[in-house]
Structure formats: C-alpha cells, structure tokens
Design a protein around this motif. Sequence first.
Motif, PDB file in Angstrom:
ATOM      1  N   ARG A   1       2.959   8.457  -8.120  1.00 43.58           N
ATOM      2  CA  ARG A   1       2.901   7.590  -6.948  1.00 43.58           C
ATOM      3  C   ARG A   1       4.195   6.782  -6.852  1.00 43.58           C
ATOM      4  NH1 ARG A   1      -3.320   5.209  -7.639  1.00 43.58           N
ATOM      5  NH2 ARG A   1      -4.378   7.148  -7.024  1.00 43.58           N
TER       6      ARG A   1
ATOM      7  N   TYR B   1       2.012   3.622  -0.845  1.00 43.47           N
ATOM      8  CA  TYR B   1       2.705   4.548  -1.745  1.00 43.47           C
ATOM      9  C   TYR B   1       2.607   5.982  -1.230  1.00 43.47           C
ATOM     10  CZ  TYR B   1      -2.058   5.275  -3.673  1.00 43.47           C
ATOM     11  OH  TYR B   1      -3.397   5.534  -3.832  1.00 43.47           O
ATOM     12  N   TRP B   2       3.584   6.795  -1.653  1.00 38.13           N
ATOM     13  CA  TRP B   2       3.537   8.240  -1.510  1.00 38.13           C
ATOM     14  C   TRP B   2       3.017   8.825  -2.826  1.00 38.13           C
ATOM     15  CZ3 TRP B   2       4.501  11.504   2.568  1.00 38.13           C
ATOM     16  CH2 TRP B   2       5.048  10.926   3.715  1.00 38.13           C
ATOM     17  N   GLU B   3       2.158   9.823  -2.701  1.00 40.41           N
ATOM     18  CA  GLU B   3       1.540  10.442  -3.883  1.00 40.41           C
ATOM     19  C   GLU B   3       1.683  11.954  -3.817  1.00 40.41           C
ATOM     20  OE1 GLU B   3      -2.552   9.349  -5.688  1.00 40.41           O
ATOM     21  OE2 GLU B   3      -2.936  11.076  -4.372  1.00 40.41           O
TER      22      GLU B   3
ATOM     23  N   HIS C   1       5.518   3.621  -5.195  1.00 46.42           N
ATOM     24  CA  HIS C   1       5.020   2.408  -4.555  1.00 46.42           C
ATOM     25  C   HIS C   1       6.113   1.702  -3.765  1.00 46.42           C
ATOM     26  CE1 HIS C   1       1.041   2.209  -6.522  1.00 46.42           C
ATOM     27  NE2 HIS C   1       1.649   2.863  -7.491  1.00 46.42           N
TER      28      HIS C   1
END
Length: 657
Positions: free
Chosen positions: A632, A572-574, A634
Amino acid sequence: MSFVTQALDPFLTAGTHRATFTVASAPPTPLDPVPELLAGAAEVDLTPPPGLPKAGYSRNARTGIGFRGRLRARVLHLRSGTSSVAIVQCDLLGGSAVVQRLVASAVAGSTDVPLAGLFVGATHTHGAPGQFLGTDLYNGFASNQPGFDPVWTQFLVDRITDGVVSAVASRRPARLSWGSTEVWGLTRNRSLAAHVQNPDRTDRRVAAQRTYASVDPRLRLLRVDAVDGGPLAALVVFGVHGTGIPMRNSVYNADLWAYVYEEMRSRLGSTPVIGALQGTHADVAPALRPGRAGDVEAARVGRGIGAAASSLFSSLEPSLQTDVALGAGLREVDLATSRSVDGIELPARPALGAALIAGAFENETPVVHRIPPFRAGTPKPHGDEDPHGAKWVIGSRWLQPVVMPLRRFPRVIPVHVLRIGSAVLVGAPFEITVDAGRRVATAVAASSDVDDVIVSSVANEYAGYCTTAEEYTRQHYEGGHTLYGPRTNAFLAAHAASLASSVVPGAVVDEALPERTFDLRAHQYWPSASGGSGASGASGASGASGASGASAAPRAAGSARFIDVTAEQDAYWEQGWYDGAPGDLAWDQPIVHVEWTPSGEESWQTLVDDSSCALEVRHAGAADGGHRYLVRWHGPELRDGRDYRFVVRGLPLRPFN
C-alpha cells in the motif's frame, strides 16, 4: 558472535518449553586515555517477518502481518578519556537484560565498550514484537501471545551487535552539545486525577496551571558532529507513550516515533543517524483528536515533535565542543538480597494490582474498566499496614503468589547512569511518571555536578511502572502496575543518586551481578523457512534474515486499486503479488519501492521505498500454491503526465496513474 551462539544453542536445539541459560559479566578492562572526543554511529534494521505477537497492548494486541515504516536500532558510540559507551536506541517496547548481556558479551572481543557502558533503551512503541524480555511475566502478558522467542531474540542480538561494532569501527574525532526545548500541545496527561495528588511545587506558574504542567514538555537532544565531516548523530529524549496507532492495527510500526525520524530527516538530510529514547512518559499520552487514533494522528504528533527537534538540532552548532567529560555506571539491584536502601524498603513480593486489568485511560478494557476494584480511582480503603498500600492485589495477597510464582517477576532492577558532557542520562527499567521522574532527577542533581539530569524509562529491561507515592494512592492503571508498591519511586531515586555520585569523569562503575541466569518459557513465533526445520541458533536467525533462500520469484497479481481517505486512514494505492513463504523472505532487507516515469517513456526513477512510512507491506495469507502479499502506498501525490509502478524484489508490477 561465538559467545552468543554458545549461550543460546542449548535451548534453541533442545526442543524443550523452557529457555535456561547463564550469561557471565566480565569486569571492564581499564582503557588508555584518548586526548579528544571520538564518536561513531550506525543504524541497523530490526524488521522481523510476519507472525510475531506485538507488545504493549497485552491481550488486545494483534499479531504482526507486515510492516509500515521499518523497525530499527540506532547506535551512538562515544569515547573520551578512559570511558567508552554505546547508546542503543531501539524501536521496541523496552530494553532487555537478555539482549544487553548477550550483546555486551558479543562485542567484548572487538570493541572497548564494557557492559557498564552499553545502554539499551527504546522508544516504547506499541507496534513492535515482544517475546525478547528477561522475565516470564512480560513475555507472557505484554503481548497477545505468551513466550520467549529465542530466534527473534537472537536476531536482535545479532543486529544490535553489528550496530555496536560498526559504530565503534567508524569512530573519529567529534564534537557534541546538549540542548533543550519545550514541546506543548502534542501530549497530555492520561492519569490527571492521580497526578494532581502530588504536592504543588514552588514554581507559581506550574502550580497555577496544573493541567498544562502535568506533562514534561522538555525535549532534550544530543547533537554529535564529526570534526571533519559535519553532523554525525542526533539523540532525542522525550516523554510520550507510543500509542498514536490503535491496538487493532496489525502491522509492525514505530508508532509516532517513525514520523519524528521522517520529519527530522526531511529537514536535516540523511547524514546524521537519528534515534530516540523514551523520557518520563508513564502517565503521558499523545494528544490525539478524539476517536482518530491511527497513522494520520500519529503523523501529526510525531512530525510536530520532529520539527521541534530539528530546530533545536540546528541551533546547537555554535555550542559544539570537543572537551567532553564521559563516564558510565551500571548497578543491578538484586531484590532477592537487597530490598532496602537509605531506610527505604520494598515489599518482599511484587504484586499486580486490579487497576492493571482495566487498562490505561485511552485503551481501556471494555466493561471491566467500569467495575470496582478494577475501575481506576478505587483504592483499597484499609491498606496502611500492607506494604502494597492502597493496591487491590489481583486474586488477593494469598492466591496471587500461588498462581504467579516469584521467579516470573522482574527481580533484578538495572539502574544505569551515563555522564555525557554537561548532562547525566539515567536509565531505569520502569515506565516512569512525570513527577516520579522529576524526583529521580532532583535526587541525582543533588549528588552530582552536572547542569542537567535526563531520566529515560524502559532502559535495559522492562519492569512495569514507577509512580510517586501520592499517585499510587489513587490506584489508576499506573499505580496498579507499580509492582513493588508505593516506595518504588524513592527506592529508584536513592539508587540513582548513589550511583551518579560515583560516576565522575573517566569512571566506569561496574556494579552488575557477576552472572545472570534466565529461565524462561519459550515459544518460537519466528516463521520457519519452507523445506527446512526453521531458524535455530545463530546461523538460523542469520539465514532467516539474509538471502531469500528457498523463496520462489515473485509473481504479479492483478492491477493497482485506489482506496479513498477516512477519518483514521489516509488514502492509498494497493496492489498484490505472489511470493515465497514469510520465513523465506528477507524482511530486514528492501522488498518494495515505487517508481515513476513521464507517460509513455521508459526512464523509470525511484520515488519512495519501504523505509518510508508511505509504504506498507502485508502478508495476506497462503493462496494459489504460494503466498499473497499486498503493498500500500499511503498519501500518494500523483501528478498528471506521469506513470507509476510498484517494484517488488526486482519485479516491476503493472503501471498505474
């Protein structure tokens, strides 16, 4: 809404530790017949703010700090002949007599849906808050913190009321059809040693392949179409525990059911309102790969179920019909005065069994699950004269009543029967095992003239488990949690069959108690708005979920970072941001979405929003004079030549690629 406000105000504003109120039941008003089937559907958001205890894993659960995939209620309304029903399908642990009663009262003036026609069921996710049930026992022990939260309950009543009113207002000529398919390989029996105590059935294939027949593979689906507008709603009934996501998870979620919905929407489009009810699931768990409980496995199982349901939905179009028999019946069995039926008598007192403390097979309590008499499969050797049979009663039959007064237990058992076309839907407040459900269905089928009987667990309240008498003798978790002893299954089957025999086409059988009084230990977990005294009463709950009120504008906090995949979690990017306090934000409204644009351009387009399980929103605590939050994304699919960014309540955050 005025009735709900009057009913709840006394304990929302009194500042006491108990919520005491009475809700009367009005008899159904006779309806004029309609010449054709009418139907309407609606979906409402039930996502609460952080801070509420999650229900299902008891003391092992976590308090919610955000959400991944929103919690919702879907309402399917049907009107035919002289009957009117509304089936509410909630992403919650179970139904609630408090919610059912208050919603029925709230909609009485604006709809023709009576209490006997209001079916409040659930998917039994273990990722949603508790604290809204009608007994101290389960408001106290189903979650990691005890108490009935009146503000959260009022929020549920308001939202579900809105859904029922909207569904009725939107009704139009419709067609419907029931269908059934089998889903294998995605579920397993978690209590097989108890299940195999049941006598072999006459079906040779079932008897020879007991391991595979230990689940009910049948997925039932009700498809409803508008005569002049295509698909309107889909109702799925399937038996599997909502335990694909582990108890250490700390965000609200609909568990594997969220992925059932997403898969169906991706295949069927966004037109039909898609909801689900739990089937007979008490001893059935998702077939997760060992050690991999989490969203990845929940998605695999849920999407598999959703794919099967979608195929079934599409196959039903040729069988849709407008000539549909409809009927409803609700019986509330008051165990204070009615403990026997057809010679089947329940114990005078319920009892919690030692096996309950050890936990269910896939979520056992460390150490304790190995110690007799808590260990599964260690029944009491001499229980023939005890109405609780083989159950080791926690603290003994003499001490438990002192510690756990009778008033804390479920004492009113709702049994609900809806006749819909060729099928009967039976709702009960128990988690019902596979074979216990088969026996209820067999008894109902013998008393009515329908083609199929569909049994749904945890409807209209939560009252523990219901095993067969044979399963009960082994005293696994399910037997230890069957409060009213080994005759519970026979008692339920007898009442369901008796009620079903009265629910003929056009009938509305109201055998509810004239009024219900609830006396519950109360505690508000719903966070207060900053600068105020907190949400209270109907206006407080509505305010907490409406406009952001005192909330400051969001502020960016740093750049996005990438977290790589693990065995349990997808990549994921957060990114973080600062915002108002949790009690100031509208959590049942959109908060964040992802946008993309070709690199170097400014033509941003929305890619995914927080209604999807792809986005997760977390409260990370107070910081820098405000509150820090994380989003986040995902399983992102980033493409070369594109820029991406999160947008939080209208504020674009720093792009990434």
